[in-house]
Design an enzyme around this catalytic site. Structure first.
Site, short mmCIF file in Angstrom:
data_model
loop_
_atom_site.label_atom_id
_atom_site.label_comp_id
_atom_site.label_asym_id
_atom_site.label_seq_id
_atom_site.Cartn_x
_atom_site.Cartn_y
_atom_site.Cartn_z
N ASP A 72 -5.60 10.87 -4.72
CA ASP A 72 -4.27 10.40 -5.07
C ASP A 72 -4.05 10.34 -6.58
O ASP A 72 -4.98 10.53 -7.37
CB ASP A 72 -4.01 9.01 -4.46
CG ASP A 72 -5.24 8.09 -4.55
OD1 ASP A 72 -6.02 8.21 -5.49
OD2 ASP A 72 -5.40 7.24 -3.65
N ASP A 141 -6.22 -4.35 2.50
CA ASP A 141 -5.41 -4.25 3.73
C ASP A 141 -5.82 -3.05 4.58
O ASP A 141 -5.11 -2.67 5.51
CB ASP A 141 -3.93 -4.17 3.40
CG ASP A 141 -3.57 -2.98 2.51
OD1 ASP A 141 -4.46 -2.15 2.22
OD2 ASP A 141 -2.39 -2.86 2.11
N HIS A 143 -6.15 0.13 3.76
CA HIS A 143 -5.57 1.45 3.51
C HIS A 143 -6.62 2.39 2.92
O HIS A 143 -7.52 1.96 2.20
CB HIS A 143 -4.34 1.36 2.60
CG HIS A 143 -4.61 1.05 1.18
ND1 HIS A 143 -4.35 -0.17 0.60
CD2 HIS A 143 -5.12 1.81 0.17
CE1 HIS A 143 -4.67 -0.16 -0.68
NE2 HIS A 143 -5.15 1.04 -0.97
N GLU A 148 -0.70 3.38 3.07
CA GLU A 148 -0.49 1.96 3.26
C GLU A 148 -0.33 1.62 4.74
O GLU A 148 -0.12 2.49 5.59
CB GLU A 148 0.77 1.54 2.50
CG GLU A 148 0.75 1.89 1.00
CD GLU A 148 -0.12 0.96 0.17
OE1 GLU A 148 -1.14 0.47 0.69
OE2 GLU A 148 0.20 0.72 -0.99
#
Length: 270
Positions: A72, A141, A143, A148
């Protein structure tokens, strides 16, 4: 899905580096048959990169015939911005190893046509024959890359809006100000990662414990995108003890037992 549990972050990082090196050495890459390696950024792989650099300096590992694809990049940060992932990768890995610059691939967050840049990224991965090993980390979380919670589990490289939680987590790199964190990024998809022949995910620290528990002990869930690893034929979690705090005692004991002969980094022939 395998889970290798290490006593601490340093031992885990060394194991991951030696595992990656062993896969490259076993593949015996050439210019006509390069090894294709997917790479992450963030705090999780820093120790791994340090060990990979050391192996390269010792002459035990060459990246001459390795092609890399990063997961990314933020949209709108210049490549020389201290918090861009281009800068991160140069600082922690690429400037210190023998990889040809033309073999390095990172999403272009400043492309005039971001959607085309994403399509081209996917196409280039296909052109080189796919990724042999995708190394990754996870967020608190759950991801993976910037996929996400709620991301499609078949997603491909695309533009993604970052959640408030992710921007808060990453604000430590932006003067602890979430408003300075870019709101969008280019990211490979969950499907992109899962297409790799092997996927190795690094999970370290108590802050990732809940995400690890969701990944290991519960079902596949698009709200915890790393849980997709359960469906991969060659998926590995490399974790430290701190990350196992939310797992059942029996789960930890089970994986420590079945992987007890595989936890030592010295097993790998480098």
């Amino acid at each position: 899905m395998r889970m290798i549990i290490h006593d601490d972050y340093d031992l885990m990082s060394k194991w991951v580096a030696y595992y990656v090196a062993s896969q490259i050495k076993k593949f015996n890459p050439t210019p006509e048959k390069p090894f294709v390696l997917g790479l992450p950024t963030g705090s999780s792989p820093v120790g791994t990169y340090k060990n990979m650099v050391e192996l390269n300096k010792q002459g035990k590992l060459s990246f001459t015939n390795v092609i890399t694809f990063n997961m990314d990049e933020y949209v709108g940060l210049t490549e020389d911005h201290p918090q861009s992932y281009h800068y991160f990768m140069r600082h922690h890995l690429f400037d210190h190893i023998d990889i040809p610059p033309e073999n390095i691939n990172i999403p272009d967050g400043n492309a005039k046509d971001l959607e085309k840049a994403c399509r081209d990224y996917e196409e280039k991965i296909k052109t080189v024959g796919g990724i042999h090993l995708f190394l990754g980390g996870i967020g608190p979380d759950g991801h993976i890359a910037f996929n996400e919670p709620g991301s499609s589990l078949s997603s491909r490289t695309r533009i993604k809006t970052l959640t408030h939680d992710t921007r808060i987590a990453n604000s430590r790199f932006f003067d602890n100000d979430p408003d300075k964190v870019p709101r969008t990024a280019l990211t490979v998809g969950v499907g992109t990662v899962m297409d790799a022949k092997q996927v190795l995910i690094i999970v370290s620290g108590y802050g990732k414990a809940r995400a690890l528990q969701k990944c290991v002990e519960e079902g596949v869930n698009h709200m915890w995108t790393v849980s997709m690893l359960q469906l991969h034929q060659h998926g590995i979690l490399a974790v430290d003890n701190d990350a196992t705090h939310e797992l059942k005692v029996g789960t930890v004991a089970y994986f420590k037992d079945i992987e007890k002969d595989n936890v030592d980094w010295r097993q790998f022939e480098i």
